[in-house]
Design a protein around this motif. Sequence first.
Motif, short mmCIF file in Angstrom:
data_model
loop_
_atom_site.label_atom_id
_atom_site.label_comp_id
_atom_site.label_asym_id
_atom_site.label_seq_id
_atom_site.Cartn_x
_atom_site.Cartn_y
_atom_site.Cartn_z
N SER A 82 8.50 4.89 -6.40
CA SER A 82 7.93 5.36 -5.13
C SER A 82 8.85 6.32 -4.38
O SER A 82 8.48 6.85 -3.34
CB SER A 82 7.64 4.16 -4.21
OG SER A 82 8.86 3.55 -3.80
N ALA A 257 1.48 -2.05 -0.25
CA ALA A 257 0.62 -0.90 0.07
C ALA A 257 -0.24 -1.19 1.29
O ALA A 257 -0.68 -0.26 1.98
CB ALA A 257 -0.26 -0.55 -1.12
N SER A 260 2.17 0.16 3.95
CA SER A 260 2.45 1.60 3.84
C SER A 260 1.19 2.42 4.10
O SER A 260 1.24 3.45 4.77
CB SER A 260 3.05 1.93 2.48
OG SER A 260 2.11 1.74 1.43
N GLY A 261 0.06 1.95 3.59
CA GLY A 261 -1.19 2.66 3.82
C GLY A 261 -1.61 2.64 5.28
O GLY A 261 -2.05 3.65 5.83
N LEU A 280 -2.81 8.02 -7.39
CA LEU A 280 -2.19 6.70 -7.28
C LEU A 280 -1.31 6.42 -8.49
O LEU A 280 -1.70 6.69 -9.63
CB LEU A 280 -3.27 5.61 -7.19
CG LEU A 280 -4.35 5.77 -6.12
CD1 LEU A 280 -5.31 4.59 -6.17
CD2 LEU A 280 -3.74 5.91 -4.74
N LEU A 295 -5.18 -0.25 0.04
CA LEU A 295 -5.23 0.94 0.89
C LEU A 295 -6.56 1.05 1.64
O LEU A 295 -6.72 1.95 2.47
CB LEU A 295 -5.02 2.20 0.04
CG LEU A 295 -3.61 2.34 -0.56
CD1 LEU A 295 -3.59 3.45 -1.61
CD2 LEU A 295 -2.57 2.62 0.53
N LEU A 363 -4.79 11.62 -0.64
CA LEU A 363 -3.85 10.53 -0.44
C LEU A 363 -3.02 10.37 -1.70
O LEU A 363 -3.56 10.33 -2.82
CB LEU A 363 -4.57 9.22 -0.12
CG LEU A 363 -3.67 8.00 0.11
CD1 LEU A 363 -4.24 7.10 1.20
CD2 LEU A 363 -3.48 7.18 -1.17
N HIS A 365 0.07 7.94 -3.47
CA HIS A 365 0.69 6.63 -3.30
C HIS A 365 1.60 6.31 -4.48
O HIS A 365 1.18 6.36 -5.64
CB HIS A 365 -0.37 5.53 -3.18
CG HIS A 365 0.24 4.18 -2.98
ND1 HIS A 365 0.66 3.74 -1.73
CD2 HIS A 365 0.57 3.20 -3.86
CE1 HIS A 365 1.20 2.54 -1.87
NE2 HIS A 365 1.15 2.19 -3.15
N GLU A 374 6.36 0.34 -1.90
CA GLU A 374 5.13 1.14 -1.87
C GLU A 374 5.25 2.23 -0.81
O GLU A 374 5.70 1.99 0.30
CB GLU A 374 3.92 0.24 -1.56
CG GLU A 374 3.77 -0.95 -2.48
CD GLU A 374 3.57 -0.58 -3.94
OE1 GLU A 374 3.07 0.54 -4.21
OE2 GLU A 374 3.92 -1.38 -4.82
N THR A 376 3.14 5.73 0.81
CA THR A 376 1.86 6.41 0.94
C THR A 376 2.02 7.66 1.80
O THR A 376 2.77 7.64 2.78
CB THR A 376 0.82 5.49 1.62
OG1 THR A 376 0.84 4.21 1.01
CG2 THR A 376 -0.57 6.07 1.54
#
Length: 389
Positions: A82, A257, A260-261, A280, A295, A363, A365, A374, A376
């Motif tokens: 990541s 996630a 983070s999302g 992703l 997400l 997006l 990720h 994670e 994003t």
Amino acid sequence: MASSSIAVLGTGMAGLGHAGTRSEQDIIAQAASTAVAASGLRMEQIDGIITASLTSPWWVMRMSEYLGIRPRFSDSTMFGGSSFIAALKIAQLAIAAGECDNLLICYGATPRSAPSSTAVNQMRATLDPQPYEHPYQPFNPPTSYALAAARHMHEYGTTREQLAKVAVAASKWAQLNPDAFKRDPLTVDDVMNAKMVSEPLTVRDCCLVTDGAGAFVVTRADRARDLHPAPVHVLGTGHAHWHRQISSMPELTVTPAVDSGRAAFAQAGLTPADIDIVELYDAFTITPILFLEDLGFCAKGEGGAFVSDGRIEPGGSLPMNTNGGGLSFTHPGMYSIFLVIEAVEQLRGAAGARQVPDVRTALVHGNGGVFSSEATAILSTSDPAEVRS
């Protein structure tokens, strides 16, 4: 303090698939030179750098030396796969604080042409001990991801066919990408009947092992158009980590996630319904299924059904991993830098045969460790003020 809004300028890739006799530094330097030139800059104008390596804690110094950069800001925080989407948040903070103006993010590795020796792998285990797992000698990372896949299948009824659909979709995108390492047609039966790696995952449920390097340049959004005719704006970023070892993961089917999302969408002022394409991290077929759920693109437990009806394939309503992903395009150890590069290509309408029409938001990720870290980010052809108006 300057605005926290940043934009991506140029991108570059090198050494994809098999780098021959070129070193990691060589292919990173080639990708970086391409990215800087495409940004309308010279290397001496790069005053910030973010990079990381699976083996060297001194990597940012080595690459700065190799590229001839004397950065005002540098960072080599290691978050596994990541790292180079987490780097977008770091870049936001550094540029907003005035620490640098033009920041290069780069990565490369050659695990196919120069595989790690036994000694290197033992060194990694020594430097990063996982005391609740190493004594049992699991075949990691596949064993740990297989554990998450098996749990999702048990808890929500996800099927082997649904996992295989992720690999098939990636293959269909790769067949449209001349740079993809694996472009052969793939069926659900091919995936399910391939060599078993760790139940329920076969070799075609697992990412490639290739060489490759990627790089991109970011700068302040308010000056980006002076440098590049089509800057790609970073509307929102988020990063979260809850654990290091999967044995310490609170729930095997819920990843960081979720956090983070949420942060990335909040900063962007958007929702999943506003996203045109998703890129992703797909080290294994289970990972995009969990990320689509966490997400917010579908409810928890519905990821298998979500990917099984062509939705993520070419022509589908939510195109995913449009370059072929880590499953069919490339995967040199840490993959997230290629997610950003592909999103930028799509947003600029420069993706050739695999181009998705009318892409305005993307997006990206990234995943590090075993659902450990994670990151994003939400990218757009428009700046934040235009998107929110």
